[in-house]
Structures are given as structure tokens and as C-alpha cells.
Design a protein around this motif. Structure first.
Motif, PDB file in Angstrom:
ATOM      1  N   VAL A 112       0.834  -1.120  -0.168  1.00 27.44           N
ATOM      2  CA  VAL A 112       0.081   0.031   0.065  1.00 27.44           C
ATOM      3  C   VAL A 112       1.107   1.298  -0.015  1.00 27.44           C
ATOM      4  O   VAL A 112       1.924   1.284   0.876  1.00 27.44           O
ATOM      5  CB  VAL A 112      -1.052   0.101   1.371  1.00 27.44           C
ATOM      6  CG1 VAL A 112      -1.685   1.344   1.333  1.00 27.44           C
ATOM      7  CG2 VAL A 112      -1.931  -1.264   1.106  1.00 27.44           C
ATOM      8  N   GLU A 113       0.710   2.105  -1.064  1.00 27.44           N
ATOM      9  CA  GLU A 113       1.529   3.435  -1.184  1.00 27.44           C
ATOM     10  C   GLU A 113       0.503   4.504  -0.899  1.00 27.44           C
ATOM     11  O   GLU A 113      -0.282   4.604  -1.954  1.00 27.44           O
ATOM     12  CB  GLU A 113       2.426   3.309  -2.437  1.00 27.44           C
ATOM     13  CG  GLU A 113       3.226   2.039  -2.628  1.00 27.44           C
ATOM     14  CD  GLU A 113       3.778   1.893  -4.129  1.00 27.44           C
ATOM     15  OE1 GLU A 113       3.499   2.819  -4.851  1.00 27.44           O
ATOM     16  OE2 GLU A 113       4.936   1.225  -4.169  1.00 27.44           O
ATOM     17  N   GLU A 114       0.985   5.421  -0.287  1.00 22.07           N
ATOM     18  CA  GLU A 114       0.218   6.569  -0.096  1.00 22.07           C
ATOM     19  C   GLU A 114       0.813   7.640  -1.024  1.00 22.07           C
ATOM     20  O   GLU A 114       2.094   7.490  -1.086  1.00 22.07           O
ATOM     21  CB  GLU A 114       0.057   7.260   1.054  1.00 22.07           C
ATOM     22  CG  GLU A 114      -0.682   6.312   2.335  1.00 22.07           C
ATOM     23  CD  GLU A 114      -0.958   6.963   3.799  1.00 22.07           C
ATOM     24  OE1 GLU A 114      -2.047   7.251   4.038  1.00 22.07           O
ATOM     25  OE2 GLU A 114       0.292   7.206   4.096  1.00 22.07           O
ATOM     26  N   TYR A 122      -4.015   7.064  -2.525  1.00 23.22           N
ATOM     27  CA  TYR A 122      -3.040   5.808  -2.329  1.00 23.22           C
ATOM     28  C   TYR A 122      -3.316   4.929  -3.345  1.00 23.22           C
ATOM     29  O   TYR A 122      -4.471   4.857  -4.224  1.00 23.22           O
ATOM     30  CB  TYR A 122      -3.407   5.497  -1.073  1.00 23.22           C
ATOM     31  CG  TYR A 122      -4.687   4.761  -0.671  1.00 23.22           C
ATOM     32  CD1 TYR A 122      -5.163   3.456  -0.891  1.00 23.22           C
ATOM     33  CD2 TYR A 122      -5.759   5.685  -0.461  1.00 23.22           C
ATOM     34  CE1 TYR A 122      -6.364   3.095  -0.723  1.00 23.22           C
ATOM     35  CE2 TYR A 122      -7.070   5.261  -0.076  1.00 23.22           C
ATOM     36  CZ  TYR A 122      -7.452   3.998  -0.266  1.00 23.22           C
ATOM     37  OH  TYR A 122      -8.635   3.239  -0.070  1.00 23.22           O
ATOM     38  N   ARG A 123      -2.566   4.047  -3.379  1.00 22.71           N
ATOM     39  CA  ARG A 123      -2.764   2.836  -4.279  1.00 22.71           C
ATOM     40  C   ARG A 123      -2.438   1.348  -3.547  1.00 22.71           C
ATOM     41  O   ARG A 123      -1.701   1.254  -2.567  1.00 22.71           O
ATOM     42  CB  ARG A 123      -1.492   2.793  -5.511  1.00 22.71           C
ATOM     43  CG  ARG A 123      -0.308   2.843  -5.199  1.00 22.71           C
ATOM     44  CD  ARG A 123       0.634   2.882  -6.397  1.00 22.71           C
ATOM     45  NE  ARG A 123       0.407   4.269  -7.201  1.00 22.71           N
ATOM     46  CZ  ARG A 123       1.308   5.340  -6.670  1.00 22.71           C
ATOM     47  NH1 ARG A 123       1.986   5.360  -6.227  1.00 22.71           N
ATOM     48  NH2 ARG A 123       0.824   6.551  -7.538  1.00 22.71           N
ATOM     49  N   ILE A 124      -3.148   0.352  -3.939  1.00 19.60           N
ATOM     50  CA  ILE A 124      -2.836  -0.844  -3.598  1.00 19.60           C
ATOM     51  C   ILE A 124      -2.340  -1.973  -4.518  1.00 19.60           C
ATOM     52  O   ILE A 124      -2.842  -1.852  -5.736  1.00 19.60           O
ATOM     53  CB  ILE A 124      -4.144  -1.330  -2.868  1.00 19.60           C
ATOM     54  CG1 ILE A 124      -5.044  -0.590  -1.840  1.00 19.60           C
ATOM     55  CG2 ILE A 124      -4.130  -2.792  -2.620  1.00 19.60           C
ATOM     56  CD1 ILE A 124      -6.191  -1.113  -1.538  1.00 19.60           C
ATOM     57  N   ALA A 206     -11.175  -1.660   0.277  1.00 18.92           N
ATOM     58  CA  ALA A 206      -9.994  -0.622   0.335  1.00 18.92           C
ATOM     59  C   ALA A 206      -9.464  -0.048   1.268  1.00 18.92           C
ATOM     60  O   ALA A 206      -8.196  -0.191   1.683  1.00 18.92           O
ATOM     61  CB  ALA A 206      -9.935   0.175  -0.884  1.00 18.92           C
ATOM     62  N   GLU A 207     -10.459   0.448   2.125  1.00 15.81           N
ATOM     63  CA  GLU A 207      -9.996   1.084   3.426  1.00 15.81           C
ATOM     64  C   GLU A 207      -9.654  -0.083   4.501  1.00 15.81           C
ATOM     65  O   GLU A 207      -8.635   0.264   5.341  1.00 15.81           O
ATOM     66  CB  GLU A 207     -11.240   1.670   3.986  1.00 15.81           C
ATOM     67  CG  GLU A 207     -11.417   3.040   3.256  1.00 15.81           C
ATOM     68  CD  GLU A 207     -12.885   3.842   3.647  1.00 15.81           C
ATOM     69  OE1 GLU A 207     -13.439   3.162   4.759  1.00 15.81           O
ATOM     70  OE2 GLU A 207     -13.054   4.739   3.086  1.00 15.81           O
ATOM     71  N   LYS A 210      -6.019  -1.019   3.474  1.00 17.06           N
ATOM     72  CA  LYS A 210      -5.090   0.171   3.578  1.00 17.06           C
ATOM     73  C   LYS A 210      -5.056   0.404   5.123  1.00 17.06           C
ATOM     74  O   LYS A 210      -3.659   0.453   5.714  1.00 17.06           O
ATOM     75  CB  LYS A 210      -5.561   1.269   3.101  1.00 17.06           C
ATOM     76  CG  LYS A 210      -4.933   2.592   3.574  1.00 17.06           C
ATOM     77  CD  LYS A 210      -5.411   3.907   2.523  1.00 17.06           C
ATOM     78  CE  LYS A 210      -4.758   5.001   3.036  1.00 17.06           C
ATOM     79  NZ  LYS A 210      -4.994   5.489   4.540  1.00 17.06           N
ATOM     80  N   ASP A 211      -5.901   0.421   5.996  1.00 17.93           N
ATOM     81  CA  ASP A 211      -5.929   0.821   7.307  1.00 17.93           C
ATOM     82  C   ASP A 211      -5.860  -0.270   8.568  1.00 17.93           C
ATOM     83  O   ASP A 211      -5.422  -0.207   9.494  1.00 17.93           O
ATOM     84  CB  ASP A 211      -6.962   1.872   7.784  1.00 17.93           C
ATOM     85  CG  ASP A 211      -7.070   2.934   6.924  1.00 17.93           C
ATOM     86  OD1 ASP A 211      -6.051   3.455   6.551  1.00 17.93           O
ATOM     87  OD2 ASP A 211      -8.083   3.565   6.378  1.00 17.93           O
ATOM     88  N   TRP A 214      -2.917  -3.886   6.011  1.00 22.87           N
ATOM     89  CA  TRP A 214      -1.455  -3.721   5.547  1.00 22.87           C
ATOM     90  C   TRP A 214      -0.652  -3.207   6.744  1.00 22.87           C
ATOM     91  O   TRP A 214       0.516  -3.468   6.866  1.00 22.87           O
ATOM     92  CB  TRP A 214      -1.518  -2.206   4.485  1.00 22.87           C
ATOM     93  CG  TRP A 214      -0.109  -1.946   4.228  1.00 22.87           C
ATOM     94  CD1 TRP A 214       0.331  -0.360   4.510  1.00 22.87           C
ATOM     95  CD2 TRP A 214       0.972  -2.437   3.677  1.00 22.87           C
ATOM     96  NE1 TRP A 214       1.526  -0.289   4.158  1.00 22.87           N
ATOM     97  CE2 TRP A 214       2.057  -1.378   3.623  1.00 22.87           C
ATOM     98  CE3 TRP A 214       1.207  -3.662   3.163  1.00 22.87           C
ATOM     99  CZ2 TRP A 214       3.308  -1.683   3.108  1.00 22.87           C
ATOM    100  CZ3 TRP A 214       2.543  -4.077   2.716  1.00 22.87           C
ATOM    101  CH2 TRP A 214       3.329  -2.924   2.485  1.00 22.87           C
TER     102      TRP A 214
END
Length: 268
Positions: A112-114, A122-124, A206-207, A210-211, A214
Motif C-alpha cells: 500500500v503506497e500513499e 493511495y494505491r494498493i 480498500a479501506e 489500507k488501514d 497492511w
């Protein structure tokens, strides 16, 4: 008889000269102006705080990056790490079909890149070994949240013949009359989620990735198996009721009526 309370009028200042303004006495007007000045200072400090917080987040994102990379290298040594973590996660497993779970056995790395300014998106990234399902070696889903209308994009999955899991699951669910999402929406599965870019501002999966997933996937890889009963609660292996409590000396007593069982036996 007490006097009727004075009617309060909200102060309005929206740039429209035709809009009536409330009349205040001089002391009240002075206090309101001072409050407004204080509020301006508070707002200014809030803006500065946001800028400084953003700089701190950017700083620590850079500091965390080598550890994320080291963690991914270590994860590669553990077979089926990511599919196990995904299956153990309650929200992600809820949208995983059996074939999708089989496909995720080829998932070797997650990133995961912000974006640099963090707030804009951001991207997953999902990395795969060669597999019988699709040609891609990496799938990317990006979220652009900085504009008034958030948007997202997804890598086009190059499915191999007859292996389009998103379409296959939709067709199967349509035949069975299943609904996995809100009424009127498409059936919800992992790969249908990946390709769905209809509402980037409310993408719950996705959240979660990401949160939750990851930042610490190890907690989901190591999660113990839970015996789930019909009511969704962990089952009692021996079937004993919680009403009976064993005292420290090993004698059972009933804590429900407040009477000593031994005393009842003597009176019987």
C-alpha cells in the motif's frame, strides 16, 4: 409576571446586503467581534497544525518504508501467508469465493503506497506468481481523493480462457438469485470489488486493506480458529451452562438464587 424572554436573532453575513442583520447593543456587538477575532486565530492555528501533521506523516512514511520492504521479504519465506491473512480477516473473507481463495494462493506480495501529499490518495498493489487464472503479475487499484469528486482506477485483469472469476461469480449468483451487495448492485466478490470503481469515496474493502490489513497482517495470519456456533458465538465445548459456577474448593453451587445447595439438602 416575569418578562417574556427576548427573541434572539442569528447574525448573518453572507455578502447579501438585502439580508437583514440582527441589532445588538454596543457591548454585545463588541463581544461578538472579539469572539470572531478569536475564532480567526483558532482557524489559523488549525491550518498550521494540519500542515505540520502532514509533514510528520510524510516523515514517518519514509521511515516506515524500509521496514515494510523488509517485512515483505520475510513474508515471502512463509507459504500462503497472504491468502491465510485474507481468509482470516472477517470483512475480506466475507467476499471471497472458493475459486478466488484458490487464486489468492498465488498472491506473493501486497503493498500500500500513499501519494506524496497523503491526502490526495493511495494505491494498493497485489503481486502474483504465474497462475492459471490471469496473465498479470501485478494488479493495482489507485484512489484519487484530492478532488471534489473522488475517483479510482483498476488494472485491467487479463483473464485466461474461461477463468474470469468476476464474471463467473456474477453469472452463478444471478442464476442462484443471490445478492451480495446493496439491492440493485452487482454481486460482491473479491475480484468484482477490484474492478468496481463506482464509488471511490466509500470503498470499505480498500479501506480495510489500507488501514487494517497492511499495517499489521501478522495478526490475521496468526488469528486462532474460532468455533462459531449457530448464533455466531464461540461454542461451549462441553455444553455446560454458565449458571453453575465452581467454587475454589471444587464444590458446585448455584449462583442464580442466592441459596446454599447444602442447606437445601438438609431441609429436604
Amino acid at each position: 409576571m416575569s418578562a417574556e424572554p427576548a427573541t434572539k436573532k442569528a447574525k448573518t453575513d453572507n455578502g447579501n446586503s438585502d439580508e437583514p442583520k440582527a441589532d445588538y447593543d454596543a457591548e454585545t456587538q463588541k463581544a461578538l467581534e472579539e469572539i470572531d477575532a478569536c475564532q480567526n486565530e483558532i482557524d489559523s492555528l488549525n491550518e498550521k497544525a494540519s500542515e505540520e501533521i502532514l509533514k510528520v506523516e510524510q516523515k514517518y512514511n519514509k521511515l516506515r518504508k524500509p521496514y515494510f520492504e523488509q517485512r515483505n521479504e520475510l513474508i515471502k519465506k512463509i507459504p500462503n501467508f497472504w491468502v491465510t491473512a485474507f481468509v482470516n480477516h472477517p470483512q475480506i473473507s466475507a467476499i471471497l469465493d472458493e475459486e478466488e481463495e484458490e487464486c489468492l494462493h498465488y498472491l506473493t506480495k501486497v503493498e500500500v503506497e500513499e501519494f506524496d501529499d497523503i491526502k490526495s490518495g493511495y494505491r494498493i498493489k497485489l503481486f502474483f506468481d504465474d497462475n492459471p487464472f490471469f496473465e498479470n503479475d501485478v494488479l493495482v487499484k489507485e484512489f484519487f481523493l484530492g478532488s471534489a469528486e473522488p475517483a479510482s482506477t483498476s488494472t485491467e485483469i487479463k483473464w485466461k480462457d474461461g477463468m474470469d472469476l468476476a464474471k463467473k461469480n456474477q453469472d452463478q449468483d444471478a442464476k442462484a438469485g443471490k445478492k451480495r451487495s446493496a439491492p440493485g448492485g452487482p454481486p460482491r466478490t473479491f475480484f468484482s470489488w477490484f474492478g468496481d470503481n463506482s464509488d471511490a469515496s466509500a470503498d470499505d474493502i480498500a479501506e480495510v486493506i489500507k488501514d487494517d490489513m497492511w499495517p499489521n497482517p501478522l495478526q490475521y495470519f496468526l488469528v486462532p480458529d474460532v468455533d462459531v456456533g449457530e448464533n455466531g458465538l464461540e461454542g461451549d465445548e462441553d455444553g455446560d451452562s454458565d449458571d453453575e459456577v465452581e467454587d475454589p474448593e471444587g464444590e458446585d453451587f448455584d449462583d442464580g438464587d442466592g441459596e446454599d445447595d447444602g442447606e437445601n439438602d438438609e431441609n429436604a
